[in-house]
Design an enzyme around this catalytic site. Structure first.
Site, short mmCIF file in Angstrom:
data_model
loop_
_atom_site.label_atom_id
_atom_site.label_comp_id
_atom_site.label_asym_id
_atom_site.label_seq_id
_atom_site.Cartn_x
_atom_site.Cartn_y
_atom_site.Cartn_z
N GLY A 238 0.76 -1.24 0.00
CA GLY A 238 0.00 0.00 0.00
C GLY A 238 0.79 1.29 0.00
O GLY A 238 0.21 2.35 -0.25
N GLU A 274 3.63 -6.89 1.67
CA GLU A 274 3.11 -7.24 0.34
C GLU A 274 3.16 -6.04 -0.60
O GLU A 274 2.12 -5.63 -1.14
CB GLU A 274 1.67 -7.75 0.47
CG GLU A 274 1.49 -8.90 1.44
CD GLU A 274 0.02 -9.16 1.78
OE1 GLU A 274 -0.86 -8.39 1.33
OE2 GLU A 274 -0.25 -10.13 2.51
N ARG A 313 -5.73 3.10 -15.69
CA ARG A 313 -5.70 3.82 -14.40
C ARG A 313 -6.32 5.22 -14.46
O ARG A 313 -7.07 5.58 -13.56
CB ARG A 313 -4.28 3.88 -13.84
CG ARG A 313 -3.65 2.49 -13.60
CD ARG A 313 -2.43 2.54 -12.67
NE ARG A 313 -2.81 2.94 -11.35
CZ ARG A 313 -2.65 4.14 -10.85
NH1 ARG A 313 -2.05 5.06 -11.55
NH2 ARG A 313 -3.08 4.44 -9.63
N TYR A 317 -9.39 5.24 -11.99
CA TYR A 317 -9.10 5.81 -10.66
C TYR A 317 -8.79 7.31 -10.75
O TYR A 317 -8.18 7.85 -9.82
CB TYR A 317 -7.91 5.11 -10.00
CG TYR A 317 -7.92 3.61 -10.13
CD1 TYR A 317 -8.77 2.82 -9.36
CD2 TYR A 317 -7.06 2.97 -11.02
CE1 TYR A 317 -8.77 1.44 -9.48
CE2 TYR A 317 -7.05 1.59 -11.15
CZ TYR A 317 -7.91 0.83 -10.38
OH TYR A 317 -7.91 -0.53 -10.51
N CYS A 343 -13.20 3.98 -28.42
CA CYS A 343 -14.43 4.73 -28.68
C CYS A 343 -15.24 4.98 -27.41
O CYS A 343 -16.37 4.52 -27.27
CB CYS A 343 -15.24 4.01 -29.73
SG CYS A 343 -14.32 3.96 -31.26
N GLU A 344 -14.64 5.68 -26.48
CA GLU A 344 -15.32 6.12 -25.26
C GLU A 344 -14.67 7.42 -24.83
O GLU A 344 -13.44 7.53 -24.89
CB GLU A 344 -15.09 5.15 -24.09
CG GLU A 344 -15.67 3.80 -24.29
CD GLU A 344 -15.83 3.04 -22.98
OE1 GLU A 344 -15.79 3.67 -21.90
OE2 GLU A 344 -16.00 1.83 -23.07
N1 LLP Z 1 -1.78 -6.93 -0.59
C1 LLP Z 1 -3.11 -6.98 -0.82
C2 LLP Z 1 -3.94 -7.89 -0.04
C3 LLP Z 1 -3.67 -6.16 -1.82
O1 LLP Z 1 -4.97 -6.19 -2.04
C4 LLP Z 1 -2.83 -5.29 -2.57
C5 LLP Z 1 -3.38 -4.43 -3.61
C6 LLP Z 1 -1.46 -5.29 -2.29
C7 LLP Z 1 -0.97 -6.11 -1.28
C8 LLP Z 1 -0.49 -4.43 -3.02
O2 LLP Z 1 -0.72 -3.08 -2.82
P1 LLP Z 1 0.30 -1.98 -3.36
O3 LLP Z 1 1.57 -2.14 -2.58
O4 LLP Z 1 0.50 -2.24 -4.82
O5 LLP Z 1 -0.39 -0.70 -3.12
N2 LLP Z 1 -5.34 -1.25 -9.57
C9 LLP Z 1 -5.22 -0.22 -8.57
C10 LLP Z 1 -4.57 -0.75 -7.30
C11 LLP Z 1 -5.25 -1.96 -6.72
C12 LLP Z 1 -4.61 -2.49 -5.47
C13 LLP Z 1 -5.23 -3.76 -5.06
N3 LLP Z 1 -4.63 -4.41 -3.94
C14 LLP Z 1 -4.46 0.96 -9.14
O6 LLP Z 1 -4.04 0.92 -10.29
O7 LLP Z 1 -4.31 1.98 -8.46
#
Ligand code: LLP
Length: 419
Positions: A238, A274, A313, A317, A343-344
Site C-alpha cells: 500500500g 506485500e 488507471r 481511478y 471509442c469512449e
Molecule cells: N496486498 C493486498 C492484499 C492487496 O490487495 C494489494 C493491492 C497489495 C498487497 C499491493 O498493494 P500496493 O503495494 O501495490 O499498493 N489497480 C489499482 C490498485 C489496486 C490495489 C489492489 N490491492 C491501481 O491501479 O491503483
C-alpha cells in the site's frame, strides 16, 4: 528514482535508446527497467527489520520476467488467485515465500495452495476458514494461516482502492479476532500463526498504516495473553509512489521501515509485507506514438496509439500519469487533452495537460506505468494486448509479445450450429 533518462536529447531506459526498441517492436508497449526494479526492491527490503518476508504483490505486474528478476533477489510473492500462484512458482518464487490473499478463494484454489505448501494463506472470512479446515483435514495436512482483519481505518486514498474501512469487503472485523482464534484452535487442519492487514493502495501518509498496525499488535498481545501462539504479522502493501513530477513524494521506504521497526520492536514477530506498486510502478513506462494532433472546437487533442485498454488507471481511478516526449527538443509548450483511440470519452489520459508541443508520429512515454498497467490491460475494441519489453543495462528483450491478429481471432470458436 529510476533509470529512464535523456541522453543526448533521447530518452533511454538504462543504456538503451527507446526509439530503437520502438522501431523493432512497434507501439504501444510497456518497458521495464531491471536496475530500477532491483533498486526499489533492495531499498524497501533494507528499510525493514531483518528477517522480514517481502512478498511482492504479483497483481501489480505479473510478467514472468518481472517475477523472476525479483525472485532471484530474494523476493517472495503475494498472490490472489491460482493463476498468480502459478505465475509466482513459474517465476522461481519458492513456496515458502508465498502468501495467498483474497476474499473469494475457491475450493480448487485453496486445494492448489495446500498441495503447493505455501508460507501462509490469509483467510478473510469465517466461511473460508471452515472450508479450508475441511479441505486440509481431508488431505491430512495443516494449513498455515493468518486471519486478515478489517481494522476500520480510513487509508485516505481513492475510494476504489481503499480496503480497510468497515464497509469494505476485505478481512474480518478485528473485534471478532479473539473468538476466531479460539475457533481456529479447535478446528482440524488449521494453524493460526498471526494477523494480516492491508488497508489500501497508493497510501501517501504513514498515519493510517501505523493506526492499523498498532491494532494488529494490540490484538496480538491480547491473543497471546489468552494463550494463543502468535508468531507472525503481515502488514500488507500500500505504500504510495510519486506520480506527479515535482510534487512532494509520499513517505519513503526508510520512513515507513522506521515506523514499522518502532512499533514492532520487542514483539518477536516474523513480519511479512506485500508491496506491489512501490516495487514496479517507477520501473515501467508505456511507450506510445502520437497518431494525430487534432484541433477541436474548444481544445486540442493529442491522440495516442495507446488507449484505456492498455492503461486503464486514468479512466478507472482518475489517476495522473506524466507524459514526456521520447525525443526532447526546444519547443513551445501547449495544453492538450491527451486521449487514446478507444471509442469512449473515458479513454482520456489527461485533460488540459500542458506538455511540449507534439507532432503526429512522435513517440511519447507515459511514466510510472509499471504497476497496474499491463496487468490490467485488455483487448477492448479488439486491440491486440499491449506488448511488454525489459531492459537490463545495454540489453533489451521482448518479455510478452503483442499477439498477432491471427492469434487473437484464433482463440474464438464457432458453435456447431454456426459451423
Ligand atoms: N496486498 C493486498 C492484499 C492487496 O490487495 C494489494 C493491492 C497489495 C498487497 C499491493 O498493494 P500496493 O503495494 O501495490 O499498493 N489497480 C489499482 C490498485 C489496486 C490495489 C489492489 N490491492 C491501481 O491501479 O491503483
Amino acid at each position: 528514482m529510476n533509470h529512464f533518462d535523456y541522453r543526448g536529447g533521447v530518452l533511454h531506459a538504462e543504456d538503451v535508446a527507446i526509439p530503437e526498441i520502438a522501431a523493432a517492436l512497434g507501439t504501444p508497449f510497456y518497458l521495464y527497467s531491471t536496475a530500477t526494479l532491483l533498486r526499489h526492491f533492495r531499498v524497501f527490503r533494507d528499510a525493514l527489520p531483518a528477517g522480514s518476508l517481502v512478498a511482492y504483490a504479483v497483481k501489480a505486474n505479473n510478467n514472468l520476467a518481472v517475477i523472476e528478476t525479483l525472485a532471484r533477489e530474494g523476493a517472495g510473492a503475494d498472490v490472489v488467485s491460482e493463476g498468480e500462484l502459478r505465475r509466482a512458482l513459474a517465476g522461481g518464487v519458492p513456496p515458502e515465500r508465498i502468501v495467498f490473499s483474497g476474499v473469494g478463494k475457491t475450493e480448487r484454489e485453496l486445494a492448489f495452495a495446500l498441495d503447493t505448501g505455501i508460507f501462509q494463506i490469509n483467510v478473510e472470512s469465517e466461511p473460508e476458514l471452515e472450508a479450508l479446515s475441511a479441505l486440509a483435514a481431508s488431505k491430512g495436512v495443516t494449513a498455515d494461516i493468518a486471519i486478515r482483519v478489517n481494522p476500520d481505518v480510513d487509508a485516505r486514498t481513492h475510494a476504489k482502492i481503499s480496503t480497510g474501512k468497515g464497509e469494505n469487503k476485505f478481512g474480518v472485523p478485528i473485534d471478532r479476532m479473539p473468538d476466531l482464534a479460539t475457533r481456529c484452535a479447535r478446528l482440524p487442519g488449521i494453524r493460526l500463526n498471526g494477523i494480516a492487514v492491508h488497508i489500501g493502495s497508493q497510501i501517501t501518509e504513514l498515519g493510517p498504516m501505523e493506526a492499523a498496525y498498532l491494532k494488529v499488535i494490540e490484538m496480538t498481545d491480547a491473543l497471546r495473553a489468552a494463550g494463543h501462539t502468535i508468531t507472525r504479522a503481515d502488514f500488507g502493501g500500500g505504500l504510495g509512489v510519486p506520480y506527479v513530477m515535482n510534487e512532494a513524494p509520499p513517505p519513503s521506504p526508510a520512513e515507513y521501515g522506521a515506523m514499522v521497526s518502532r512499533i514492532s520492536a520487542g514483539k518477536n514477530l516474523k513480519l511479512a509485507f506485500e508491496p506491489g506498486r512501490l516495487i514496479v510502478a517507477n520501473a515501467g513506462i508505456l511507450v506510445t506514438r502520437v497518431v494525430y494532433v487534432k484541433h477541436g472546437a474548444s481544445r486540442d487533442f493529442l491522440i495516442l496509439d495507446a488507449g484505456m485498454n492498455d492503461l486503464i488507471r486514468p479512466a478507472m481511478y482518475d489517476a495522473h500519469h506524466d507524459l514526456i516526449p521520447v525525443v526532447a527538443s526546444d519547443r513551445a509548450e501547449r495544453a492538450y487533452d491527451i486521449v487514446g483511440p478507444v471509442c469512449e470519452t473515458g479513454d482520456t489520459f489527461a485533460r488540459g495537460r500542458t506538455v511540449p508541443a507534439f507532432e503526429a508520429g512522435e513517440l511519447a512515454a507515459i511514466l510510472t506505468a509499471g504497476a497496474y498497467g499491463a496487468a490490467q490491460a485488455s483487448e477492448y475494441n479488439a486491440r491486440p494486448l499491449v506488448a511488454e519489453a525489459m531492459v537490463n543495462g545495454s540489453d533489451w528483450a521482448i518479455v510478452r509479445p503483442r499477439p498477432s491478429y491471427e492469434e487473437m481471432l484464433g482463440r474464438d470458436r464457432l458453435p456447431d450450429w454456426l459451423g
